[in-house]
Scaffold this motif. Structure first.
Motif, PDB file in Angstrom:
ATOM      1  N   VAL A   1      -3.453  -2.187   5.869  1.00 10.98           N
ATOM      2  CA  VAL A   1      -4.141  -3.093   4.956  1.00 10.98           C
ATOM      3  C   VAL A   1      -3.740  -4.513   5.327  1.00 10.98           C
ATOM      4  O   VAL A   1      -2.554  -4.802   5.553  1.00 10.98           O
TER       5      VAL A   1
ATOM      6  N   THR B   1      -6.785   1.908  -6.905  1.00 10.64           N
ATOM      7  CA  THR B   1      -6.614   3.242  -6.328  1.00 10.64           C
ATOM      8  C   THR B   1      -7.900   3.652  -5.641  1.00 10.64           C
ATOM      9  O   THR B   1      -8.983   3.544  -6.219  1.00 10.64           O
TER      10      THR B   1
ATOM     11  N   THR C   1      -3.556  -3.629  -9.272  1.00 12.73           N
ATOM     12  CA  THR C   1      -3.425  -2.405  -8.472  1.00 12.73           C
ATOM     13  C   THR C   1      -4.761  -1.685  -8.467  1.00 12.73           C
ATOM     14  O   THR C   1      -5.412  -1.565  -9.506  1.00 12.73           O
TER      15      THR C   1
ATOM     16  N   LEU D   1      -9.134  -2.638   4.453  1.00 15.39           N
ATOM     17  CA  LEU D   1      -8.428  -1.370   4.616  1.00 15.39           C
ATOM     18  C   LEU D   1      -8.942  -0.657   5.858  1.00 15.39           C
ATOM     19  O   LEU D   1     -10.141  -0.583   6.089  1.00 15.39           O
TER      20      LEU D   1
ATOM     21  N   VAL E   1       0.851  -1.191   0.000  1.00 14.49           N
ATOM     22  CA  VAL E   1       0.000   0.000   0.000  1.00 14.49           C
ATOM     23  C   VAL E   1       0.885   1.237   0.000  1.00 14.49           C
ATOM     24  O   VAL E   1       1.955   1.263   0.633  1.00 14.49           O
ATOM     25  N   LYS E   2       0.459   2.251  -0.742  1.00 17.48           N
ATOM     26  CA  LYS E   2       1.169   3.525  -0.809  1.00 17.48           C
ATOM     27  C   LYS E   2       0.144   4.637  -0.687  1.00 17.48           C
ATOM     28  O   LYS E   2      -0.835   4.684  -1.435  1.00 17.48           O
TER      29      LYS E   2
ATOM     30  N   LEU F   1      -4.932   6.365  -1.970  1.00 20.35           N
ATOM     31  CA  LEU F   1      -4.327   5.098  -1.552  1.00 20.35           C
ATOM     32  C   LEU F   1      -4.179   4.195  -2.768  1.00 20.35           C
ATOM     33  O   LEU F   1      -5.133   3.991  -3.524  1.00 20.35           O
ATOM     34  N   THR F   2      -2.980   3.665  -2.959  1.00 22.26           N
ATOM     35  CA  THR F   2      -2.705   2.713  -4.030  1.00 22.26           C
ATOM     36  C   THR F   2      -2.405   1.373  -3.387  1.00 22.26           C
ATOM     37  O   THR F   2      -1.375   1.196  -2.739  1.00 22.26           O
ATOM     38  N   ILE F   3      -3.334   0.441  -3.551  1.00 23.75           N
ATOM     39  CA  ILE F   3      -3.203  -0.897  -2.975  1.00 23.75           C
ATOM     40  C   ILE F   3      -2.895  -1.872  -4.101  1.00 23.75           C
ATOM     41  O   ILE F   3      -3.600  -1.902  -5.112  1.00 23.75           O
TER      42      ILE F   3
END
Length: 609
Positions: free
Chosen positions: A356, A337, A335, A307, A274-275, A292-294
């Motif tokens: 996460v 978002t 991915t 999350l 996650v970012k 959030l980029t999972i």
């Protein structure tokens, strides 16, 4: 004639055939410890079992002939073998054998068959490592790269280990004539077999002239521990036999082994990452959305992804400071978002913690900070803390923005207290007579910048008066400041001394008039008068608002309790001139607010005719 006959032992994974060697699904099973009960046969004399280790032909040409097209007759003890084989004779049969360690009597002869058993004298041998390549498991059509194989209880890998025992040599032999035979041990399955053991029992009417390779002799049974036999490998056991009697003789061979099955597992690893990202700086009250980029950087699906986002106190989401969301499954390499809508409600660095988790204990965390900038307003009121009635007072109002963002639409308001009267204001300040407020529009104040405005008032009422100053701006920015000013009245005591006659002749009278007044705005208290009569005069009479005492040449009057503003009082002292000269009449007053007495003298010329 040279004949060839073949007997094959096929060992299946089921347990119905009683074989000791079998294939297991995940690993090789240990050999069965059960032993079939075999009929005992008489043991030949030891001298007949002596096996020479040399002189045995390695590859007699007679062993390489093709298989005959006719069935060979069985050999009967009563029929000499002087004629060619009769095609009508029965197939060769051999007598079932018993493990040499058993003490049972032999049973009637049975047709030759491979009987799996494990002689008691053979100790279990650990299987050798597989040397063949493992069987490759191809994915089913429903499987995709990066996804785990479907969970199924069906067969993943099936292998049927089996060994074929094959005798080659002359089936019809002549009495007393040595004959060469070969026992072929063939692995007919695609995987290696371990712990292969072959045993051969010959009838007592047969002597052995040579064996290659040399076996181990256990109670009349020849035993070869062949170890591992690779797929399609053919191991040959060469035996030279001589018959001592005629008839049908049963030569029996049996094999035991341990089979194996190889299964190839496709191991895939799901992952979770996650970012979080957010604007570097936002103005308080503006949106501070977090992105959030999972992702799943693994090569297998990550399931049950959840999350949890925890916002700092200065951020507020649609559901408060903590948000939870079910993500579901992430395919390999997928991915997603997600936007977390937030609003900034307090200044400073505000953090957002992201957690996460996924199935199998997978988890990923990240933290992002948002700098929420906000304007601020500080007020400073500069002015007198004490003013006397009817005196002017100038107040300076200083507003400063110590924040890190501009303050827009700034207004400053001073509520003029009732003890003051508005005179004027600079910088366009407007006075509202009804509310008594003076209001200025400042506009924008940049971070760290200050602006000042001024107002001029007059003190009109005594007392403690409170100035309330308020500065407001956009986005709810507000600050207040108060300042107290004390307004007092000022007493102004004055004294005037006059006389009715000057000069005055000896023997005549003159009257001194002492007028005390308060020209200030405050009442004076404890006003006290003391008069000194000169030596050339004597007191004749007094007219005063208070009593007095005569002490020597002084007249001491009782104090006046209060002398109001703009008020006055008159004291009259009449004296008679007694001697010529320059006489000095003296009057002194004191009061509560006076530090030192106020003294006045009146000079009088006294003459004599």
């Amino acid at each position: 004639m040279i004949h060839k006959w073949t007997r094959t032992a096929a060992v299946a994974t089921c347990l119905g055939v009683g074989l000791v060697g079998w294939a297991t699904f995940s690993k090789a099973q240990p050999p069965s410890t059960s032993e079939p009960t075999l009929p005992a046969i008489p043991v030949l004399p030891k001298q007949n079992l002596t096996i020479p280790t040399s002189g045995l032909p390695k590859a007699p040409p007679s062993l390489q002939v093709p298989e005959p097209d006719v069935t060979l007759p069985s050999i009967s003890p009563s029929t000499p073998q002087t004629k060619p084989a009769d095609p009508t004779l029965k197939p060769l049969t051999i007598e079932p054998i018993t493990d040499p360690r058993d003490a049972k009597k032999p049973e009637p002869a049975k047709t030759l068959m491979v009987t799996p058993t494990t002689p008691a004298a053979i100790k279990p041998i650990e299987p050798s490592p597989l040397k063949e390549d493992p069987i490759e498991l191809k994915p089913t059509p429903s499987m995709t790269l990066g996804s785990p194989a479907p969970m199924s209880m069906g067969v993943i890998s099936k292998q049927d280990p089996s060994i074929a025992l094959e005798w080659t040599g002359n089936q019809a032999v002549k009495l007393g004539q040595p004959t060469d035979y070969v026992l072929h041990v063939k692995n007919t399955c695609p995987s290696a077999l371990q712990k292969v053991v072959v045993q051969v029992r010959l009838p007592k009417e047969v002597t052995v002239g040579g064996v290659e390779p040399k076996p181990e002799m256990i109670e009349g049974v020849m035993l070869w521990e062949l170890g591992t036999v690779m797929p399609k490998q053919d191991k040959q056991l060469r035996i030279k036999m001589t018959t001592l009697t005629k008839g049908d003789l049963n030569c029996q061979a049996w094999v035991t082994f341990t089979g194996s099955s190889t299964m190839k597992l496709m191991v895939r690893e799901p992952k979770l990452a996650v970012k979080a990202s957010a604007p570097e700086k936002v103005l308080m009250g503006d949106p501070a959305n977090i992105t959030l980029t999972i992702s799943n950087p693994g090569d297998s699906t990550t399931d049950s992804v959840k999350l949890v986002a925890t916002l700092g106190e200065g951020l507020e989401g649609v559901r408060g400071n903590k948000m939870m969301q079910e993500i579901g499954s992430l395919a390999a390499g997928e991915t997603r978002t997600i936007q977390l809508p937030c609003v900034s409600k307090a200044g400073g660095m505000q953090k957002c913690e992201i957690y996460v988790e996924g199935e199998g204990g997978l988890k990923a965390v990240d933290t992002v900070a948002v700098n929420v900038v906000t304007p601020q307003l500080n007020l400073e009121v500069l002015g007198p803390k004490l003013r006397y009635l009817d005196k002017k007072a100038v107040y300076t109002l200083k507003v400063t923005n110590p924040g890190d963002a501009p303050a827009n639409n700034v207004f400053v308001t001073d509520i003029v207290p009732a003890g003051f009267k508005f005179l004027q204001a600079d910088a366009g300040g407007q006075h509202d007579a009804g509310s008594g407020a003076v209001k200025w529009f400042i506009g924008e104040i940049a971070p760290g910048q200050s602006k000042e405005v001024r107002v001029e008032l007059m003190a009109v009422n005594q007392g403690e008066h409170l100035h309330k100053v308020v500065a407001t701006g956009s986005r709810g920015v507000k600050t207040e400041k108060e300042m107290a000013t004390k307004v007092e009245g000022l007493s102004a005591i004055a004294m005037e001394v006059t006389e009715t006659e000057n000069p005055v002749e000896v023997g005549h009278d003159t009257t001194f008039e002492i007028r005390i007044s308060n020209s200030g705005s405050k009442a004076e208290e404890a006003v006290k008068l003391v008069c000194t009569i000169p030596a050339q005069m004597k007191l004749k009479g007094v007219n005063a608002p208070v009593k007095y005492d005569s002490v020597g040449n002084e007249l001491v009057f009782e104090p006046l309790s209060k002398l109001n503003p703009k008020g006055d009082v008159v004291f009259k002292v009449t004296c008679t001139a007694t001697a010529k000269g320059d006489a000095r009449f003296k009057a002194a007053i004191s009061a509560a607010s006076m530090v030192e007495p106020l003294i006045k003298q009146e000079s009088t010329k006294i003459y004599e005719d």
